[in-house]
Design an enzyme around this catalytic site. Sequence first.
Site, PDB file in Angstrom:
ATOM      1  CB  CYS A  72      45.165  53.403  43.221  1.00  0.00           C
ATOM      2  SG  CYS A  72      43.769  54.465  42.783  1.00  0.00           S
ATOM      3  N   GLY A  99      43.282  47.853  47.884  1.00  0.00           N
ATOM      4  CA  GLY A  99      42.116  48.606  47.430  1.00  0.00           C
ATOM      5  C   GLY A  99      42.061  48.608  45.919  1.00  0.00           C
ATOM      6  CB  CYS A 100      41.031  51.194  43.497  1.00  0.00           C
ATOM      7  SG  CYS A 100      40.976  51.472  41.725  1.00  0.00           S
ATOM      8  CG  PHE A 101      42.518  46.255  40.268  1.00  0.00           C
ATOM      9  CD1 PHE A 101      41.824  47.214  39.556  1.00  0.00           C
ATOM     10  CD2 PHE A 101      42.012  44.955  40.279  1.00  0.00           C
ATOM     11  CE1 PHE A 101      40.670  46.905  38.854  1.00  0.00           C
ATOM     12  CE2 PHE A 101      40.845  44.638  39.588  1.00  0.00           C
ATOM     13  CZ  PHE A 101      40.174  45.617  38.861  1.00  0.00           C
TER      14      PHE A 101
END
Length: 204
Positions: free
Chosen positions: A42, A38-40
Amino acid sequence: MKWLFICSILFAMVFTACAEDQGDQDAHRFKKAVFAGGCFWCMEPAFEEIDGVKEVVSGYTGGRIENPSYEDVSAGETGHIESVQVTYDPEQVTYDQLLTVFWRQIDPTDALGQFADRGQQYKTAVFYADDTEKTLAEQSREAIRNSGKYHGEIVTQIMPATPFYPAEQYHQDYYKKNPQRYKMYRTHSGRTQYLKQIWGEEAH
């Protein structure tokens, strides 16, 4: 005096050659591993805290065009997935240990994205570089299936590595550059709460 000058030059040449040789040895010692969760933003912090990890770079992989931009990838039309490339010293941390960290950052049952980020560009995957990594990744996924922590199907993919393209500089170490915004985003996305629910203190 002339001999001293010549000796100093020879010493400098030998020192430079040794330094370059040491640099080459260091470069060959490190390996790279690529994970999509998902969001890099994070995914960077957990890996960067590990002893033996030299660098974590946010970027894009798995797509159809070269050097995609964030706008290209976020539109979901290039086939790329937001990912992180982890450069590590296998003498200090193993690929298996990196996999353990990876699973504790994601929801492996979500096939449509991760938390607040929806779309195939945010799906989860492990990108293997060779048969050894493939086997280890598949074994770790099976262990997650059998862990009893998840009721849904484990949909995280194990995929062969493709070219990795670093994301724009403002994405790198976002959690350090914008700590308050990062913390707010991570909390509001639901990631922090979910991981704590599944893993407790082991999530970190």
